[in-house]
Write an enzyme that holds these catalytic residues in place. Sequence first.
Site, mmCIF file in Angstrom:
data_model
loop_
_atom_site.group_PDB
_atom_site.id
_atom_site.type_symbol
_atom_site.label_atom_id
_atom_site.label_comp_id
_atom_site.label_asym_id
_atom_site.label_seq_id
_atom_site.Cartn_x
_atom_site.Cartn_y
_atom_site.Cartn_z
ATOM 1 C CG ASP A 1 2.281 60.222 7.081
ATOM 2 O OD1 ASP A 1 1.402 59.961 6.234
ATOM 3 O OD2 ASP A 1 3.248 59.478 7.321
ATOM 4 C CE1 TYR B 1 8.559 64.479 2.532
ATOM 5 C CE2 TYR B 1 9.486 63.273 0.674
ATOM 6 C CZ TYR B 1 8.392 63.697 1.408
ATOM 7 O OH TYR B 1 7.126 63.338 1.005
#
Length: 255
Positions: free
Chosen positions: A52, A111
Site C-alpha cells: 500500500d 513482513y
Amino acid sequence: MPRYALRIEYDGGPFAGWQRQAAQASVQGAIETALGRLEPGPHTIAAAGRTDTGVHATGQVAHCDLVREWDPFRLAGALNAHLKPLPVAIVAAARVPEEFHARFSAVERRYLFRLLARRAPEVHDRGRVWRVPHPLDPEAMRAGAAHLVGRHDFTTFRAAGCQAASPVKTLDALTLETVEGMNGTEYRFHLRARSFLHNQVRSIVGTLERVGAGAWTPDQVREALEAHDRAACGPVCPPQGLYLTGVGYPADPFA
C-alpha cells in the site's frame, strides 16, 4: 520470451503503493517505465505483494518477460540506471523458468513492522517507523500476539474492503524483537505467512500497541479475533513502519 525474477528494494514514501496508478506515482509504474527504456513495450510486471501507499520493501519479488536474453547482472544494473533518482533499486535479477510467477509461486511472505517508543519526534527514521510517545510492555504484547499465531478467521483484522475470497489465513509466526537505543526503544514485529489479508499486519500491530500501552489486556486480543467483526479491531497503525522483507519459493530463484 525469457522471464526474469527481480528482487526489489524501495522506500514507499513517495509512491501511491506498488500497483500502477493512472495519475499517481507507483513502484510498478516506475519499474515498467525503466523496462521500456531497455526494450520496446508495453511492459507489465507481476509482484509477490501489492504493498500500500507508504509501505516499504527490502525483499519484494517481481517477474517480467523480455524479448532478448539478458545477463541478469547487467539487467539489474541497466534498470537501476534508469530508475535514478527514484528510491527504488533492483537488488538482484535472475533468469527463471516461464512457469515461475512472482505472486502465485510464492509459498511464504515475510513482513517487519518497526514501532518506536519515545517522546521526541523521530529524525533519522522519519517516514520509516511508527513513533508513539509512551512506554510499551513487550511481554504483554507477546502474550497478545500468541493468540494470533496459527490458522484463524481473521475477519477482525482485515480491511472492510478486502477482496480476498476467505478471511481464513494461517499466521506461521509473529515474534517481537526489542531493540534498546540511547534515544528510545524500538519494537520490531516479525510476521510470516503464505499470504496476508489487506491491512492484516497493520491491524494486528495497531491492536498489539494498545496492549503494550495498557489500554487492552492480552486476552482482549483473543476476544477480538473470535468476534469475527471488523469493529472489534484496535486502531490500524500507519503504513510507514511496515516493510515487506522477503518472499519464499519452493526453490530460491536467486540462489
